[in-house]
Design an enzyme around this catalytic site. Sequence first.
Site, PDB file in Angstrom:
ATOM      1  N   SER A 134       2.984 -14.018 -19.952  1.00 24.12           N
ATOM      2  CA  SER A 134       2.010 -13.417 -20.860  1.00 24.12           C
ATOM      3  C   SER A 134       1.964 -14.231 -22.138  1.00 24.12           C
ATOM      4  O   SER A 134       2.907 -14.970 -22.455  1.00 24.12           O
ATOM      5  CB  SER A 134       2.424 -11.973 -21.185  1.00 24.12           C
ATOM      6  OG  SER A 134       1.669 -11.435 -22.248  1.00 24.12           O
ATOM      7  N   TYR A 147       8.403  -5.198 -23.949  1.00 24.76           N
ATOM      8  CA  TYR A 147       7.627  -6.101 -23.100  1.00 24.76           C
ATOM      9  C   TYR A 147       7.740  -7.538 -23.599  1.00 24.76           C
ATOM     10  O   TYR A 147       7.926  -8.467 -22.802  1.00 24.76           O
ATOM     11  CB  TYR A 147       6.170  -5.655 -23.078  1.00 24.76           C
ATOM     12  CG  TYR A 147       5.292  -6.431 -22.124  1.00 24.76           C
ATOM     13  CD1 TYR A 147       5.410  -6.249 -20.753  1.00 24.76           C
ATOM     14  CD2 TYR A 147       4.338  -7.327 -22.594  1.00 24.76           C
ATOM     15  CE1 TYR A 147       4.602  -6.959 -19.871  1.00 24.76           C
ATOM     16  CE2 TYR A 147       3.530  -8.033 -21.725  1.00 24.76           C
ATOM     17  CZ  TYR A 147       3.658  -7.845 -20.365  1.00 24.76           C
ATOM     18  OH  TYR A 147       2.856  -8.551 -19.491  1.00 24.76           O
TER      19      TYR A 147
END
Length: 275
Positions: A134, A147
């Site tokens: 990501s 995350y």
Amino acid sequence: MSNKTILITGCSSGIGLHAALTLSARGYQVFATARKEQDVVILKEKGLSAYLLDVTKTESIEDTLAKVLEQTSGQLDFLFNNGAYGQPGALEDLSTEALKAQFETNVFGWHELTKQVIPVMRKQGYGRIIQCSSVLGFVSMAYRGAYNASKYAIEGLTDTLRLELKPADIDVVLLQPGPINTQFRANALAAFQDNINVEASVHKTEYQQQIERLASEKSNAAFTLEPLDVTRALIHALESKRPKLRYRITTPTKLFAIFKRILPARLLDYLLAKG
């Protein structure tokens, strides 16, 4: 790419589902996995070879991989580690158990599956492992700490694996999507509601904005793309003779990769805080 085999995690929706369907239509022998039985049934109804796989359970990984290898005579060309979720919330409000759960799925499960696949690829003398990271694997945003940390870990593990597996002719590649229209926000909202006590938090006011963002059907982030855009990068990573080490997908990912190199840290913090 007829007869090329690929195991994909996290195929119940979004990036994993689009990749599985597209690669299957492209001639790959796709093994699509999901952690819920009802999702496996749906995948089979879509014409995919689908298996139950919970990456947080070693037995599930062993059992599913054995079933896949039985279908391929012990061969596996590609692994696409994709299944993950986001645990929102300020780090001071997040229990250590919730942080561990984030890592069990997003990091340790991938590590265990990859460890079991590597001997297969070593034996056959080639292979590619694609990791869906990501933009938050190299820059951080508030209220996404768990995350962020899990994706930073994946970046480090992937860079190390690439060095260690180069002599074995096994490529290890990172995909780095920014905002993509998937079920990710809905799943993150559920994790938020399960693990964060909004009323007791000093971040209560800021959380209202986060809840509105996660509850929206479509991403309100600028330059949001679709799963198709990730699949395009994945296909290049699979089929190129010399794949890129990192595929930066979406404008925010490309911009922040540049910003991190050239901007002072405090200015970068300011820009990230506005997001």
